[in-house]
Design an enzyme around this catalytic site. Structure first.
Site, PDB file in Angstrom:
ATOM      1  N   SER A   1      -6.307  -9.455   6.569  1.00 60.23           N
ATOM      2  CA  SER A   1      -5.772  -9.779   7.885  1.00 60.23           C
ATOM      3  C   SER A   1      -5.074 -11.142   7.950  1.00 60.23           C
ATOM      4  CB  SER A   1      -6.867  -9.675   8.959  1.00 60.23           C
ATOM      5  OG  SER A   1      -7.350  -8.342   9.045  1.00 60.23           O
TER       6      SER A   1
ATOM      7  N   GLU B   1     -10.744 -10.745  -1.498  1.00 60.03           N
ATOM      8  CA  GLU B   1     -10.463  -9.942  -0.312  1.00 60.03           C
ATOM      9  C   GLU B   1     -11.767  -9.371   0.227  1.00 60.03           C
ATOM     10  OE1 GLU B   1      -6.077  -8.581  -0.193  1.00 60.03           O
ATOM     11  OE2 GLU B   1      -7.212  -7.087  -1.298  1.00 60.03           O
TER      12      GLU B   1
ATOM     13  N   GLY C   1      -1.425  -7.475   3.447  1.00 61.42           N
ATOM     14  CA  GLY C   1      -1.171  -6.050   3.646  1.00 61.42           C
ATOM     15  C   GLY C   1      -0.254  -5.827   4.838  1.00 61.42           C
ATOM     16  N   GLY C   2      -0.836  -5.466   5.962  1.00 62.57           N
ATOM     17  CA  GLY C   2      -0.078  -5.084   7.156  1.00 62.57           C
ATOM     18  C   GLY C   2       1.047  -6.030   7.540  1.00 62.57           C
TER      19      GLY C   2
ATOM     20  N   GLU D   1      -9.507  -0.924  -2.233  1.00 64.94           N
ATOM     21  CA  GLU D   1      -9.224   0.484  -1.918  1.00 64.94           C
ATOM     22  C   GLU D   1      -9.271   1.344  -3.184  1.00 64.94           C
ATOM     23  OE1 GLU D   1      -5.644  -0.373   0.280  1.00 64.94           O
ATOM     24  OE2 GLU D   1      -6.886  -1.301   1.824  1.00 64.94           O
TER      25      GLU D   1
ATOM     26  N   LYS E   1       0.845  -1.202   0.000  1.00 67.96           N
ATOM     27  CA  LYS E   1       0.000   0.000   0.000  1.00 67.96           C
ATOM     28  C   LYS E   1       0.885   1.258   0.000  1.00 67.96           C
ATOM     29  CE  LYS E   1      -3.600  -2.874   1.840  1.00 67.96           C
ATOM     30  NZ  LYS E   1      -4.813  -3.058   2.601  1.00 67.96           N
TER      31      LYS E   1
HETATM   32  P1  13P Z   1      -4.389  -6.522   5.495  1.00 68.54           P
HETATM   33  O1  13P Z   1      -3.571  -7.770   5.378  1.00 68.54           O
HETATM   34  O2  13P Z   1      -3.669  -5.389   6.144  1.00 68.54           O
HETATM   35  O3  13P Z   1      -5.748  -6.800   6.061  1.00 68.54           O
HETATM   36  O4  13P Z   1      -4.629  -6.008   3.973  1.00 68.54           O
HETATM   37  C1  13P Z   1      -5.132  -6.896   3.036  1.00 68.54           C
HETATM   38  C2  13P Z   1      -5.055  -6.287   1.704  1.00 68.54           C
HETATM   39  O5  13P Z   1      -5.773  -5.351   1.381  1.00 68.54           O
HETATM   40  C3  13P Z   1      -4.047  -6.806   0.770  1.00 68.54           C
HETATM   41  O6  13P Z   1      -4.265  -6.334  -0.522  1.00 68.54           O
END
Ligand code: 13P
Length: 250
Positions: free
Chosen positions: A214, A168, A235-236, A98, A12
């Site tokens: 997540s 997702e 993501g995170g 997003e 991101k």
């Molecule tokens: P998280 O793993 O932070 O929930 O994000 C998922 C994501 O949007 C990956 O594209």
């Protein structure tokens, strides 16, 4: 027939070039020789040359989080497939929630981007997923079928081989609320069945469907270990080398 899992890091809008380089330098030794799964990093456009250079010759691919569907032109702030390829990018995310939520990306735009990515030989990861209100209203299947159908307009079975799909659920992104393996598997089956309807059984059997939302080192095995789940979009938990390496080695 087994599908090789793809474990992808969506960074991101995080990291400077120095932080991105430090990540790759620390991460590569952790996954050296790992060939059970494919690994890909998706940094911001401004980080692409740094990350691609740092990952050169390794088992880690690098791609864009977003691309434009036009070949080139007056599209301020956008990145073309030609530009991505020229710096060595091999993959791209398309239609991340997003992008859909904050940048008004529609299924029609996703479809145009998918066509351009395939034309350029860049591996597209098409993201789909329902928001919480849609799940609570019992509309998950309908939403997923609509998104998959919209993304695949005009795509032939012959052209579809490189396509990867990421499921997702929007309510699981960045919330710490992971879908249970059962919820994810159910959604993946709906998506795969829709691909079969549109492009035939063979394409559907081969298409990789990743789960995202997540994903953490401690839940990766229970998710990616499912026959229906062909990898993860993280993501995170992909921002730290040890955490992402632990997911890669689920
Ligand atoms: P998280 O793993 O932070 O929930 O994000 C998922 C994501 O949007 C990956 O594209």
């Amino acid at each position: 027939m087994s599908r090789k899992a793809l474990i992808a890091a969506n960074w991101k809008m995080f990291k400077t070039p120095a932080e991105a380089k430090a990540f790759v330098d620390a991460f590569l030794p952790l996954v050296a020789g790992h060939d059970r799964d494919e690994i890909a990093l998706f940094p911001s456009p401004v980080l692409l040359p740094t990350v691609i250079e740092a990952a050169k010759g390794s088992n880690v691919a690098v791609g864009a989080q977003n691309i434009h569907f036009a070949e080139e032109g007056a599209y301020t702030g956008e990145t073309s497939l030609g530009q991505l390829k020229a710096v060595g990018g091999t993959h791209t995310l398309i239609g991340h929630s997003e992008r859909r939520q904050y940048f008004a990306e529609t299924d029609e735009i996703v479809n145009k981007k998918l066509h351009t990515a395939l034309k350029h030989g860049v591996v597209p990861i098409v993201c789909v997923g329902e928001v919480l209100a849609e799940r609570e209203a019992g509309k998950t299947a309908e939403v997923l079928k609509t998104q998959v159908t919209g993304a695949f307009v005009g795509i032939t079975p012959e052209a579809a081989a490189p396509i990867v799909i990421a499921y997702e659920p929007v309510w699981a992104i960045g919330t710490g609320k992971t879908a249970t393996p059962e919820i994810a598997v159910d959604a993946h089956k709906i998506i795969r069945a829709q691909v079969a309807k549109l492009l035939g059984a063979e394409v559907a059997a081969n298409v990789r469907i990743l789960y995202g939302g997540s994903v953490k080192p401690d839940n990766a095995t229970s998710l990616i270990g499912q026959e229906e789940i062909d990898g993860a979009l993280v993501g995170g938990a992909s921002l730290k080398p040890d955490s992402f390496a632990a997911i890669v080695k689920y």
